[in-house]
Design a protein around this motif. Structure first.
Motif, PDB file in Angstrom:
ATOM      1  N   PRO A  60       0.722  -1.275  -0.099  1.00  0.00           N
ATOM      2  CA  PRO A  60       0.127  -0.373   0.022  1.00  0.00           C
ATOM      3  C   PRO A  60       0.808   1.281  -0.186  1.00  0.00           C
ATOM      4  CG  PRO A  60      -0.311  -1.247   2.308  1.00  0.00           C
ATOM      5  CD  PRO A  60       0.871  -1.867   1.254  1.00  0.00           C
ATOM      6  N   THR A  61       0.164   1.900  -0.990  1.00  0.00           N
ATOM      7  CA  THR A  61       1.477   3.340  -0.535  1.00  0.00           C
ATOM      8  C   THR A  61       1.013   4.498   0.557  1.00  0.00           C
ATOM      9  OG1 THR A  61       0.321   3.901  -3.067  1.00  0.00           O
ATOM     10  CG2 THR A  61       0.558   6.030  -1.227  1.00  0.00           C
ATOM     11  N   SER A  62      -0.393   3.809   1.816  1.00  0.00           N
ATOM     12  CA  SER A  62       0.052   4.451   3.037  1.00  0.00           C
ATOM     13  C   SER A  62      -0.794   3.274   3.771  1.00  0.00           C
ATOM     14  CB  SER A  62      -0.476   5.379   3.409  1.00  0.00           C
ATOM     15  OG  SER A  62      -1.524   6.092   2.721  1.00  0.00           O
ATOM     16  N   GLY A  63      -0.881   2.959   4.783  1.00  0.00           N
ATOM     17  CA  GLY A  63      -1.483   2.301   5.802  1.00  0.00           C
ATOM     18  C   GLY A  63      -1.333   0.858   6.412  1.00  0.00           C
ATOM     19  N   SER A  64      -1.725  -0.129   6.711  1.00  0.00           N
ATOM     20  CA  SER A  64      -0.792  -0.838   7.279  1.00  0.00           C
ATOM     21  C   SER A  64      -1.938  -2.641   7.102  1.00  0.00           C
ATOM     22  CB  SER A  64      -0.425  -0.913   8.437  1.00  0.00           C
ATOM     23  OG  SER A  64      -1.306  -1.006   9.548  1.00  0.00           O
ATOM     24  N   VAL A  65      -1.620  -3.840   7.072  1.00  0.00           N
ATOM     25  CA  VAL A  65      -2.276  -4.789   6.959  1.00  0.00           C
ATOM     26  C   VAL A  65      -1.360  -5.867   8.061  1.00  0.00           C
ATOM     27  CG1 VAL A  65      -2.797  -7.159   5.615  1.00  0.00           C
ATOM     28  CG2 VAL A  65      -2.722  -4.923   4.516  1.00  0.00           C
ATOM     29  N   LEU A  66      -2.346  -6.030   8.872  1.00  0.00           N
ATOM     30  CA  LEU A  66      -2.007  -7.209  10.280  1.00  0.00           C
ATOM     31  C   LEU A  66      -2.965  -8.427   9.596  1.00  0.00           C
ATOM     32  CD1 LEU A  66      -2.916  -4.327  13.471  1.00  0.00           C
ATOM     33  CD2 LEU A  66      -1.020  -4.907  12.088  1.00  0.00           C
ATOM     34  N   LEU A  67      -1.910  -9.454  10.310  1.00  0.00           N
ATOM     35  CA  LEU A  67      -2.531 -11.659  10.320  1.00  0.00           C
ATOM     36  C   LEU A  67      -2.261 -11.292  11.883  1.00  0.00           C
ATOM     37  CD1 LEU A  67      -3.218 -13.471   9.213  1.00  0.00           C
ATOM     38  CD2 LEU A  67      -1.303 -13.714   8.494  1.00  0.00           C
ATOM     39  N   ASP A  68      -2.662 -11.700  12.516  1.00  0.00           N
ATOM     40  CA  ASP A  68      -2.778 -12.100  13.380  1.00  0.00           C
ATOM     41  C   ASP A  68      -2.323 -11.112  14.561  1.00  0.00           C
ATOM     42  OD1 ASP A  68      -4.082 -14.575  14.414  1.00  0.00           O
ATOM     43  OD2 ASP A  68      -2.330 -15.682  13.570  1.00  0.00           O
ATOM     44  N   GLY A  69      -2.286  -9.989  14.364  1.00  0.00           N
ATOM     45  CA  GLY A  69      -2.060  -9.096  14.935  1.00  0.00           C
ATOM     46  C   GLY A  69      -0.426  -8.362  14.652  1.00  0.00           C
ATOM     47  N   LYS A  70       0.215  -9.285  13.876  1.00  0.00           N
ATOM     48  CA  LYS A  70       1.693  -8.726  13.115  1.00  0.00           C
ATOM     49  C   LYS A  70       1.538  -8.353  12.086  1.00  0.00           C
ATOM     50  CE  LYS A  70       2.904 -12.723  16.118  1.00  0.00           C
ATOM     51  NZ  LYS A  70       3.705 -14.190  15.673  1.00  0.00           N
ATOM     52  N   PRO A  71       2.400  -6.954  11.847  1.00  0.00           N
ATOM     53  CA  PRO A  71       2.334  -6.471  10.080  1.00  0.00           C
ATOM     54  C   PRO A  71       2.666  -7.412   9.198  1.00  0.00           C
ATOM     55  CG  PRO A  71       3.543  -5.784  11.544  1.00  0.00           C
ATOM     56  CD  PRO A  71       2.912  -6.678  12.801  1.00  0.00           C
ATOM     57  N   VAL A  72       2.480  -8.177   8.126  1.00  0.00           N
ATOM     58  CA  VAL A  72       2.385  -9.302   6.596  1.00  0.00           C
ATOM     59  C   VAL A  72       3.717  -8.733   6.507  1.00  0.00           C
ATOM     60  CG1 VAL A  72       0.073  -9.032   6.770  1.00  0.00           C
ATOM     61  CG2 VAL A  72       1.596  -7.538   5.325  1.00  0.00           C
ATOM     62  N   GLU A  73       3.816  -7.274   6.869  1.00  0.00           N
ATOM     63  CA  GLU A  73       6.345  -7.898   6.024  1.00  0.00           C
ATOM     64  C   GLU A  73       6.555  -8.428   7.056  1.00  0.00           C
ATOM     65  OE1 GLU A  73       4.741  -3.610   7.698  1.00  0.00           O
ATOM     66  OE2 GLU A  73       3.842  -4.830   6.295  1.00  0.00           O
ATOM     67  N   SER A  74       6.374  -8.685   8.006  1.00  0.00           N
ATOM     68  CA  SER A  74       6.834  -9.300   9.266  1.00  0.00           C
ATOM     69  C   SER A  74       6.914 -10.937   9.555  1.00  0.00           C
ATOM     70  CB  SER A  74       6.631  -8.713  10.747  1.00  0.00           C
ATOM     71  OG  SER A  74       5.130  -9.553  11.297  1.00  0.00           O
ATOM     72  N   PHE A  75       6.169 -11.098   8.657  1.00  0.00           N
ATOM     73  CA  PHE A  75       6.966 -12.642   8.345  1.00  0.00           C
ATOM     74  C   PHE A  75       7.110 -12.857   6.937  1.00  0.00           C
ATOM     75  CE2 PHE A  75       2.188 -11.906  10.218  1.00  0.00           C
ATOM     76  CZ  PHE A  75       2.134 -13.301  11.065  1.00  0.00           C
TER      77      PHE A  75
END
Length: 275
Positions: free
Chosen positions: A66-81
């Motif tokens: 995304p240009t801005s904003g975030s997506v979380l999976l199980d409370g964790k940012p998707v980029e952390s996976f």
């Protein structure tokens, strides 16, 4: 109901055109979209062509940023996976099974590919899992050696479903998964998806322009209009008392609900996922 995936204030802007004497023009595909996908539910995402449905699904799949904003999976940012780890948790089923399947790969190779990429299991164990999953999806084991061009549209979509499920994902993002199929085959695939939802404890994001199908399969509905989320409600509330003119226009153009009871019966072995 527990929230599994959260989309927080997501916007996505593309810059199109531009040349020697003109600057690229911004296209705001998504504008400050926030929604929650709850564990075990079917959330339908609806809107006209160009409303931003596919852009949002690509972001939720981790295929776009995304240009801005975030997506979380199980409370964790998707980029952390890691990419492989996230792909094992969130899988897609695309609209056209023929174009989404490599025509040079056999059914076995297509279905086991997520396990091969993840480096999981031996070749013999992968073959066993593919065979068992084909049985659950009402396809004979001899189909393992078939190629996509040797199968019907419904069979190809079952292969695409099997490929999505082989890694035991938490979320399956279904992007118009029945629109390329005949009406009778649509009904069978819809019923199969509902049975697999229960057996595999799946959560679906179901993208569709067909509100008749949405009314049958979804628990909640999110409505996108020109990149903006204009309404989110339970299926019952949205169909009985839509809150926006845009939603009312979509409902007015909806077709009669298809004969979704055309499935030949319960899925053999679907009471338990493959081990």
């Amino acid at each position: 109901m527990e929230t599994l995936m959260q989309v927080h204030n997501v916007s996505r802007t593309f810059h199109l055109g531009g040349g020697l004497f003109s600057a690229p023009q911004p296209l705001h595909a998504l504008d400050d979209v926030s929604l929650e996908l709850k564990r075990g539910e079917v959330l339908a995402l609806v809107g006209e062509s160009g409303s931003g449905k596919s852009t949002l699904s690509r972001i939720m799949l981790g295929l776009d940023i995304p240009t801005s904003g975030s997506v979380l999976l199980d409370g964790k940012p998707v980029e952390s996976f890691g990419r492989k780890a996230f792909a094992g948790l969130v899988q897609p089923i695309f609209q056209d099974p023929y174009s989404s399947l490599n025509p040079r790969k056999t059914v076995r190779q297509l279905i086991e590919m997520p396990l091969v990429v993840a480096g999981r299991y031996s070749a013999a164990e992968r073959q066993r899992k593919v065979r068992e999953l084909l049985g659950i999806l009402r396809m004979p084991s001899r189909m393992m050696s078939a190629y996509p061009n040797q199968m019907s549209g419904g069979q190809r979509q079952r292969v695409a479903i099997a490929r999505a499920l082989i890694s035991h994902p938490k979320i399956v993002i279904c992007d118009e998964p029945t629109s390329a199929l005949d009406v009778s085959v649509q009904a069978q695939v819809l019923n199969l998806l509902m049975e697999l939802r229960s057996a595999f404890q799946l959560t679906y994001l179901f993208i569709s322009h067909d509100l008749a199908v949405v009314e049958y399969i979804a628990d909640r509905v999110a409505v996108l209009e020109k990149g903006k989320l204009v309404e989110t409600a339970s299926v019952k509330d949205l169909f009985s008392a839509p809150q926006t003119d845009y939603t009312r226009q979509l409902l007015a153009s909806a077709l009669t609900i298809p004969q979704v009871d055309a499935s030949p019966g319960p899925v053999p072995g679907v009471s338990r996922p493959i081990s």
